[in-house]
Design an enzyme around this catalytic site. Structure first.
Site: not given
Ligand code: GLP
Length: 263
Positions: A148, A143, A141, A72
């Protein structure tokens, strides 16, 4: 689904990096038969990238014939913006390995026609032969990528509005201000991830415990999109103990027993 539990984040990162290295090495990629790897951003994969860089430096791993597709990118951030995922990937991983620039694929958050950008991304994945291994993280959440809650479990790459939970979680990169987090992102869909031949989800920390509980013990649900993994034929979750805090003791014991028998 396999659930592999390590005592801490360091153990998770070492295991996942060795697993990815083993998959790439056994695949024996060439220019004609590259290994196609899906990659996430976020804090969780940082330790894994660090370990993969070490394996490359030791000479035990090469990315010369690896093609990557990132999950993304924020909408409206230029590739060189300090918080863009493009910059994150180069600053934390790609600059330190032997990957070819042309083999790196990241959605362009500045695309004038985001729908076209997303459709072309899907075409590029197909043209590369599909994703062999999709590495992913998880949001608080539940995702996966930026799918989402409420995302279609058959969704493809598209623009997605970010939830308040995600904006709050990611505000730490935007001067603690959720309103400074971009309103939307371009993201691969749940369906895109499910098309990968293998999906490996990494979950670390107590703040992900509720999400992990929903994904492992709950049903398949659009409200916890990472639960799509229950329908994947080759899904692997690697978590640290802290992330398992909301799982039943029996669930943790069950998966630990299964893994102990694998070796
Ligand atoms: C963002 C990314 C996700 C990732 C999430 C958790 O939302 N789009 O791909 O898994 O963050 O990130 P973190 O590893 O910093 O908690």
């Amino acid at each position: 689904m396999r659930l592999i539990i390590h005592p801490d984040y360091t153990g998770v990162c070492r295991w996942v990096a060795c697993y990815i290295a083993g998959r790439i090495t056994r695949f024996a990629p060439t220019a004609a038969k590259p290994f196609v790897l899906g990659l996430p951003t976020g804090s969780t994969p940082l330790g894994i990238y660090h370990e993969l860089i070490s394996l490359y430096r030791e000479g035990s791993l090469s990315f010369a014939h690896v093609i990557t597709f990132n999950m993304d990118e924020y909408r409206g951030l230029k590739p060189d913006h300090p918080q863009s995922y493009n910059r994150f990937m180069w600053e934390n991983f790609f600059s330190f390995i032997d990957i070819k620039r042309d083999n790196v694929n990241i959605l362009n958050g500045m695309a004038a026609d985001p729908a076209r950008e997303c459709a072309e991304y899907e075409e590029r994945i197909q043209a590369a032969g599909g994703i062999e291994l999709f590495l992913g993280g998880i949001g608080v959440d539940g995702h996966i990528a930026f799918n989402e809650p409420g995302s279609s479990l058959r969704s493809r790459t598209r623009e997605k509005t970010l939830s308040l939970d995600t904006k709050r979680a990611n505000a730490r990169f935007f001067n603690q201000n959720p309103d400074a987090v971009p309103a939307s992102a371009l993201t691969v869909g749940v369906g895109t991830i499910m098309d990968a031949r293998e999906v490996l989800l990494v979950v670390s920390g107590y703040n992900k415990a509720r999400a992990l509980q929903a994904v492992v013990e709950g049903g398949v649900s659009q409200m916890w999109t990472a639960s799509c993994l229950q329908l994947h034929e080759r899904a692997l979750i690697v978590a640290d103990e802290a992330a398992t805090d909301e799982l039943k003791v029996a669930t943790v014991r069950y998966f630990k027993t299964i893994e102990a028998r694998q070796y």
